[in-house]
Design an enzyme around this catalytic site. Structure first.
Site, PDB file in Angstrom:
ATOM      1  N   ALA A  68       0.866  -1.187   0.000  1.00 18.37           N
ATOM      2  CA  ALA A  68       0.000   0.000   0.000  1.00 18.37           C
ATOM      3  C   ALA A  68       0.894   1.225   0.000  1.00 18.37           C
ATOM      4  O   ALA A  68       1.812   1.338   0.816  1.00 18.37           O
ATOM      5  CB  ALA A  68      -0.898  -0.004   1.233  1.00 18.37           C
ATOM      6  N   ALA A 113       4.233   4.072   3.247  1.00 21.01           N
ATOM      7  CA  ALA A 113       3.867   2.822   2.581  1.00 21.01           C
ATOM      8  C   ALA A 113       3.894   1.696   3.609  1.00 21.01           C
ATOM      9  O   ALA A 113       4.447   1.854   4.700  1.00 21.01           O
ATOM     10  CB  ALA A 113       4.842   2.508   1.453  1.00 21.01           C
ATOM     11  N   LYS A 114       3.282   0.590   3.301  1.00 21.01           N
ATOM     12  CA  LYS A 114       3.398  -0.617   4.123  1.00 21.01           C
ATOM     13  C   LYS A 114       3.008  -1.791   3.253  1.00 21.01           C
ATOM     14  O   LYS A 114       2.171  -1.666   2.364  1.00 21.01           O
ATOM     15  CB  LYS A 114       2.448  -0.541   5.321  1.00 21.01           C
ATOM     16  CG  LYS A 114       2.830  -1.459   6.460  1.00 21.01           C
ATOM     17  CD  LYS A 114       4.063  -0.938   7.172  1.00 21.01           C
ATOM     18  CE  LYS A 114       4.191  -1.410   8.572  1.00 21.01           C
ATOM     19  NZ  LYS A 114       5.141  -0.620   9.347  1.00 21.01           N
ATOM     20  N   GLY A 115       3.628  -2.937   3.503  1.00 21.05           N
ATOM     21  CA  GLY A 115       3.282  -4.089   2.689  1.00 21.05           C
ATOM     22  C   GLY A 115       3.587  -5.368   3.414  1.00 21.05           C
ATOM     23  O   GLY A 115       3.988  -5.360   4.581  1.00 21.05           O
TER      24      GLY A 115
END
Ligand code: NAD
Length: 424
Positions: A68, A113-115
């Site tokens: 994301a 962001a993060k994933g």
């Protein structure tokens, strides 16, 4: 979904709900174009990929991965990559928003962001983890890069995972690109002091809070929940600077010495996982009692949602410095505020991690490694600057430290959006 409304008592709030609620709370203090607020409620992009993995037994399994990317108005997206069975798209979006605010509070030129991958890393062999990571890097290759989006370790991933990720990306790009990830081993462009940095920043902020509220550090008593990367490094720094760390804990329970523990002697999570309670201390307590000790400073540095409606009335500390991400629930936070307990929020206190990640990225793109002394000096400077920026809002507006931190972050992001405008 409610964006401003109060939650029912301690109804678990999702990460997106928390991020949107904080956005609205901060926006209420600022004169910001409504269109900018609405844009910030949504991620720029969310990538969902299927990651096939050839298992050691020859079978192929397919895992789902996400990245994301919330907002990049101030610079490349930045945030962790977790391997955990509970990873969801919604959680990645919420955590990517938190990263946007955190980078802006620190005035770092990154967005959020993060994933992650929906996988239990404990069920993968080392070789499987390597193959999964390399294929994930390839699936995301068009969307990431040193000037685009820079992943980092998170739950279930570590420096080795970042090394594989960086190698896979670099092999396909045809050149070594250390700046594509942070949290790498120093031998391939990682930064000295990165591992200790979130705990060190928690200690710096706890020290500043003690100074601000007139608690001489050498007399201050501190209780720390969690003795892992964040908790142990915060404890070690505070102990070194003369504070009395009277209690620490891990998942098995807490140890307590009202005269102060000898922190250097207690095995950290890295040295010997979950071994705190094997240490010979005057008193052993359950974890929930540590949170209710009569101390000057309480540092929850283990997991989220530990200060809740159920126990916030029993917290007996004067200052809470959030080491973990999201250790205080919305209702818990309101109770602490009404009781006059100061809470210094996670997005300021543990932001040393992303700050030294930024230093790592600078070292990578300049191909010049910094000494540990320089990293710690610059971390100190950046933390003090952020502390002072947030303090100024606390004093000017009479708001909580949490609201002040979000106001600082949001005003920077909104100003950048205002200046750049909307394309086309
Ligand atoms: P870690 O795995 O190194 O250590 C976690 C510690 O908490 C261990 O001592 C463990 O025994 C203890 N623990 C686990 N469950 C517990 C429970 N139910 N009750 C009490 N103690 C418990 O983790 P970490 O990297 O130190 O992360 C801790 C928190 O800080 C997390 O919320 C994480 O998201 C946040 N954080 C970590 C970093 C980082 O770079 N490491 C940066 C910012 C924020």
């Amino acid at each position: 979904m409610s964006t401003t409304g109060k939650q029912k008592p301690d109804e678990p709030e999702t990460a997106v709900e928390t991020a949107r609620r904080q956005l609205e709370r901060a926006a209420a203090h600022l004169d910001i174009d409504r269109g900018i607020i609405d844009r910030l409620k949504h991620p720029d992009q969310v990538h969902r990929v299927s990651v096939p993995l050839k298992r050691d037994d020859g079978n192929t399994d397919i895992f789902t991965g996400y990245r994301a990317q919330h907002d990049s108005v101030r610079g490349p997206f930045k945030g962790g990559m977790r391997y955990h069975p509970g990873v969801t798209e919604e959680e990645c979006i919420g955590l990517s928003m938190w990263m946007t605010w955190k980078c802006a509070v620190m005035d770092i030129p990154f967005g959020g962001a993060k994933g992650g991958i929906v996988v239990n890393p404990k069920e993968l062999s080392t070789e499987e983890k390597e193959r999964l990571t390399r294929r994930f890097a390839e699936e995301l290759r068009d969307f990431i890069g040193p000037m685009r989006d820079i992943p980092a370790p998170d739950m279930g991933t570590d420096a080795q995972t970042m090394a594989w990720f960086m190698d896979a990306y670099s092999m396909q790009e045809g050149e070594t690109q250390p700046g594509v990830v942070t949290g790498k081993p120093p031998v391939i462009g990682g930064s000295y002091g990165r591992e200790e940095s979130p705990g060190r920043s928690v200690a710096i902020i706890a020290r500043e809070a003690c100074d601000y509220y007139d608690y001489p550090l050498e007399k201050a008593t501190v209780a720390i929940q969690g003795f892992g990367s964040v908790g142990a490094n915060a404890a070690l720094a505070l102990h070194e600077w003369g504070a009395n760390v009277v209690a620490v804990s891990d998942v098995n329970g807490a140890i307590y010495d009202p005269d102060g523990l000898d922190i250097d002697d207690i095995p950290t999570h890295e040295e010997e996982p979950e071994a705190v309670t094997t240490y010979d201390a005057p008193e052993h307590l359950p974890n929930d009692e540590l949170l209710e000790l009569d101390v000057d400073v309480l540092v929850p540095a283990a997991i989220g949602n530990v200060i809740t409606e159920a126990n916030a009335r029993n917290v007996d500390a004067d200052i809470v410095v959030e080491g973990a991400n999201g250790p205080t629930t919305t209702t818990g936070d309101e109770i602490l505020e009404n009781r006059g307990i100061t809470v210094i929020p996670d997005i300021l206190a543990n932001a040393g991690g992303v700050t030294v990640s930024y230093f790592e990225w600078l070292q990578d793109i300049n191909r010049r490694q910094w000494s540990l002394e320089r990293v710690n000096e610059e971390l100190e400077t950046e933390m003090l600057k952020a502390w002072n920026d947030v303090r100024a809002e606390v004093e000017a507006r009479g708001v909580t430290w949490r609201d002040a931190a979000y106001i600082v972050g949001l005003s920077r992001i909104a100003e950048a959006h205002q200046a750049r405008g909307l394309w086309p």
